[in-house]
Design an enzyme around this catalytic site. Structure first.
Site, PDB file in Angstrom:
ATOM      1  N   ALA A 165       0.822  -1.215   0.000  1.00 47.41           N
ATOM      2  CA  ALA A 165       0.000   0.000   0.000  1.00 47.41           C
ATOM      3  C   ALA A 165       0.854   1.262   0.000  1.00 47.41           C
ATOM      4  O   ALA A 165       0.639   2.173  -0.814  1.00 47.41           O
ATOM      5  CB  ALA A 165      -0.944  -0.005   1.205  1.00 47.41           C
ATOM      6  N   TYR A 166       1.819   1.341   0.905  1.00 46.65           N
ATOM      7  CA  TYR A 166       2.648   2.549   0.993  1.00 46.65           C
ATOM      8  C   TYR A 166       3.487   2.768  -0.261  1.00 46.65           C
ATOM      9  O   TYR A 166       3.447   3.857  -0.851  1.00 46.65           O
ATOM     10  CB  TYR A 166       3.532   2.492   2.240  1.00 46.65           C
ATOM     11  CG  TYR A 166       4.415   3.700   2.404  1.00 46.65           C
ATOM     12  CD1 TYR A 166       3.900   4.909   2.862  1.00 46.65           C
ATOM     13  CD2 TYR A 166       5.773   3.638   2.101  1.00 46.65           C
ATOM     14  CE1 TYR A 166       4.709   6.028   3.000  1.00 46.65           C
ATOM     15  CE2 TYR A 166       6.592   4.746   2.244  1.00 46.65           C
ATOM     16  CZ  TYR A 166       6.051   5.942   2.683  1.00 46.65           C
ATOM     17  OH  TYR A 166       6.849   7.045   2.816  1.00 46.65           O
ATOM     18  N   PRO A 167       4.259   1.775  -0.724  1.00 47.52           N
ATOM     19  CA  PRO A 167       5.027   1.994  -1.949  1.00 47.52           C
ATOM     20  C   PRO A 167       4.152   2.347  -3.145  1.00 47.52           C
ATOM     21  O   PRO A 167       4.506   3.224  -3.950  1.00 47.52           O
ATOM     22  CB  PRO A 167       5.742   0.657  -2.165  1.00 47.52           C
ATOM     23  CG  PRO A 167       5.841   0.065  -0.806  1.00 47.52           C
ATOM     24  CD  PRO A 167       4.568   0.468  -0.119  1.00 47.52           C
TER      25      PRO A 167
END
Length: 243
Positions: A165-167
């Site tokens: 999700a973050y990347p």
């Protein structure tokens, strides 16, 4: 860039890289707006930075369109134009994070709402003020984790990190950088993504990593690019990063 009486907005600026970016821009002579959703923390941060220059708090929640619009109105009324926009506000939602096969869709939605949609909301709202400046600069604070080129390169250790999700949110942020750079081609506005590296912040509390003031330096470099500087690029302290 001549920083005399120029104005900058840094989102998520009450701590970490945003706070140190605000400090360094204030020391260069900018009027710096700290865009923070928590009024108490924002006002406290502005007070702490008062000795570094003209630093002001503005209530701004990047997930709230009305909050973003109100902040744009206030800054427009007080400064007339905006020379620098730093899209720094970001989150790393721990619960439900994981590789693509296991990450919770809700976690992706929560992450994108801040890291991508938040930056998009703020950029769209403040673009008219940036266009009034002599040479606007937009800096999207990204990460090498969002680099597809790095991800699929042979032997890349980043691909072993159990997070999608973050990347992915930063990959989309990089896409915004590229597309907006193309849209604004031929104007004085420059937009770039930067990776500030591993810093000791709330999202990366490892005390062995560098102080946020070091990570802020590459952000400030992108915020103060000269007229012949790059646009539509992605770089860290060592130089270009592959998209």
């Amino acid at each position: 860039m001549n920083t005399t009486k120029q104005a900058a907005l840094v989102t998520g600026a009450n701590k970490g890289i945003g706070f140190e970016t605000a400090r360094q821009l204030a020391q260069l002579g900018f009027t710096v707006w700290l865009g923070c959703r928590d009024q108490e923390r924002g006002e406290s941060a502005a007070k702490e930075l008062a000795g570094d220059g003209d630093v002001r708090f503005v209530s701004l929640d990047v997930t709230d369109a009305e909050s973003v619009r109100a902040a744009a109105v206030r800054i427009g009324d007080e400064t007339g134009a905006l020379d620098v926009l730093v899209n720094n506000a970001g989150v790393a939602v721990g619960e439900g994070e994981g590789l693509p096969s296991t990450v919770r869709p809700e976690t992706i939605q929560q992450t994108l709402d801040v890291n991508f949609y938040g930056a998009l909301r703020v950029t769209q709202a403040f673009l008219p003020l940036l266009q009034k400046a002599q040479a606007g600069r937009i800096v999207n604070v990204s990460t090498t984790l969002g680099s597809i080129t790095t991800l699929v390169s042979p032997g890349n250790p980043l691909g072993q990190i159990p997070a999608f999700a973050y990347p992915a949110s930063k990959t989309l942020l990089n896409a915004l950088t590229g597309w907006l750079a193309v849209e604004l081609k031929g104007t004085p506005i420059k937009i770039n993504s930067v990776c500030p590296g591993a810093n000791a912040t709330d999202m990366n509390p490892n005390p062995g990593t560098q102080h946020p003031s070091e990570g802020a330096k590459v952000v400030v470099r992108a915020a103060t690019l000269p007229a012949d500087g790059p646009t539509g690029s992605f770089f860290d302290v060592n130089g270009p990063v592959g998209w």
